[in-house]
Design a protein around this motif. Structure first.
Motif, mmCIF file in Angstrom:
data_model
loop_
_atom_site.group_PDB
_atom_site.id
_atom_site.type_symbol
_atom_site.label_atom_id
_atom_site.label_comp_id
_atom_site.label_asym_id
_atom_site.label_seq_id
_atom_site.Cartn_x
_atom_site.Cartn_y
_atom_site.Cartn_z
ATOM 1 N N MET A 61 46.066 24.922 80.757
ATOM 2 C CA MET A 61 45.845 26.351 81.485
ATOM 3 C C MET A 61 44.269 26.162 81.550
ATOM 4 S SD MET A 61 48.886 27.302 81.412
ATOM 5 C CE MET A 61 48.711 28.947 82.009
ATOM 6 N N VAL A 62 43.815 27.364 82.226
ATOM 7 C CA VAL A 62 42.485 27.550 82.507
ATOM 8 C C VAL A 62 42.391 28.984 82.236
ATOM 9 C CG1 VAL A 62 40.716 27.601 84.130
ATOM 10 C CG2 VAL A 62 42.291 25.857 84.402
ATOM 11 N N VAL A 63 41.398 29.362 81.537
ATOM 12 C CA VAL A 63 41.093 30.669 80.956
ATOM 13 C C VAL A 63 39.495 30.961 81.633
ATOM 14 C CG1 VAL A 63 40.644 32.302 78.934
ATOM 15 C CG2 VAL A 63 42.103 30.528 78.822
ATOM 16 N N ARG A 64 39.537 31.944 82.213
ATOM 17 C CA ARG A 64 38.137 32.676 82.700
ATOM 18 C C ARG A 64 37.805 33.946 81.814
ATOM 19 N NH1 ARG A 64 38.971 31.856 89.051
ATOM 20 N NH2 ARG A 64 38.655 29.609 88.913
ATOM 21 N N ASP A 65 36.748 33.903 81.099
ATOM 22 C CA ASP A 65 36.455 34.899 80.185
ATOM 23 C C ASP A 65 35.089 35.017 79.966
ATOM 24 O OD1 ASP A 65 37.340 37.093 78.310
ATOM 25 O OD2 ASP A 65 36.433 35.728 76.816
ATOM 26 N N ALA A 66 34.491 36.336 80.448
ATOM 27 C CA ALA A 66 32.919 36.508 80.291
ATOM 28 C C ALA A 66 32.126 35.599 80.619
ATOM 29 C CB ALA A 66 32.767 36.486 78.610
ATOM 30 N N GLY A 67 32.325 34.954 82.002
ATOM 31 C CA GLY A 67 31.515 33.970 82.460
ATOM 32 C C GLY A 67 31.549 32.564 81.939
ATOM 33 N N ILE A 68 32.624 32.156 81.216
ATOM 34 C CA ILE A 68 32.987 30.912 80.807
ATOM 35 C C ILE A 68 34.313 30.429 81.409
ATOM 36 C CG2 ILE A 68 31.390 30.962 78.911
ATOM 37 C CD1 ILE A 68 33.987 31.039 77.132
ATOM 38 N N GLU A 69 34.546 29.439 81.579
ATOM 39 C CA GLU A 69 35.813 28.698 81.909
ATOM 40 C C GLU A 69 36.266 27.853 80.726
ATOM 41 O OE1 GLU A 69 36.780 28.357 86.147
ATOM 42 O OE2 GLU A 69 36.943 26.355 85.453
ATOM 43 N N ILE A 70 37.679 27.797 80.232
ATOM 44 C CA ILE A 70 37.811 27.290 79.094
ATOM 45 C C ILE A 70 39.458 26.353 79.565
ATOM 46 C CG2 ILE A 70 39.185 26.937 76.951
ATOM 47 C CD1 ILE A 70 37.486 29.670 76.327
ATOM 48 N N HIS A 71 39.426 25.075 79.783
ATOM 49 C CA HIS A 71 40.383 24.346 80.038
ATOM 50 C C HIS A 71 41.337 23.898 78.857
ATOM 51 C CE1 HIS A 71 38.980 23.737 84.236
ATOM 52 N NE2 HIS A 71 38.000 24.224 83.886
ATOM 53 N N GLY A 72 42.279 24.288 78.386
ATOM 54 C CA GLY A 72 42.997 23.901 77.280
ATOM 55 C C GLY A 72 44.445 24.107 77.341
ATOM 56 N N TYR A 73 45.266 24.500 76.238
ATOM 57 C CA TYR A 73 46.853 24.369 76.341
ATOM 58 C C TYR A 73 46.948 25.795 75.645
ATOM 59 C CZ TYR A 73 46.028 19.469 76.650
ATOM 60 O OH TYR A 73 45.531 18.239 76.766
ATOM 61 N N VAL A 74 48.150 26.380 76.138
ATOM 62 C CA VAL A 74 48.695 27.474 75.552
ATOM 63 C C VAL A 74 49.590 27.212 74.633
ATOM 64 C CG1 VAL A 74 50.276 29.408 75.872
ATOM 65 C CG2 VAL A 74 48.488 29.079 77.723
ATOM 66 N N VAL A 75 49.448 27.777 73.403
ATOM 67 C CA VAL A 75 50.371 27.266 72.086
ATOM 68 C C VAL A 75 51.321 28.417 71.741
ATOM 69 C CG1 VAL A 75 49.112 25.417 71.596
ATOM 70 C CG2 VAL A 75 48.608 27.539 70.491
ATOM 71 N N ALA A 76 51.111 29.786 71.998
ATOM 72 C CA ALA A 76 51.785 30.933 71.808
ATOM 73 C C ALA A 76 51.522 32.022 72.650
ATOM 74 C CB ALA A 76 51.626 31.373 70.232
#
Length: 70
Positions: free
Chosen positions: A1-16
């Motif tokens: 998954m990709v998260v866009r939050d407060a000007g950053i982008e996080i590429h990670g895994y949804v676990v819950a």
């Protein structure tokens, strides 16, 4: 998954997922893992225009990290 939050982008895994909140775990360059809960509207599947570009976490290790985070 990709998260866009407060000007950053996080590429990670949804676990819950709880209601409208999603817990995401990701790895950083040092090999450490981070986790945080985000609003579901900030989390999306990567696509052709925007590829997933995170550090891989093997499934077995992801399961252990998820259990430890509870």
């Amino acid at each position: 998954m990709v998260v866009r939050d407060a000007g950053i982008e996080i590429h990670g895994y949804v676990v819950a997922r709880e209601g409208n909140h999603v817990r995401v775990i990701w790895a950083v360059a040092s090999g450490r893992h981070r986790q945080r809960t985000f609003s579901a509207e900030r989390v999306f599947l990567p696509g052709h225009d925007h590829r997933w570009d995170g550090y891989l976490i093997p499934f077995e290790k992801l399961a252990v990290i998820r259990l430890a985070a509870r």
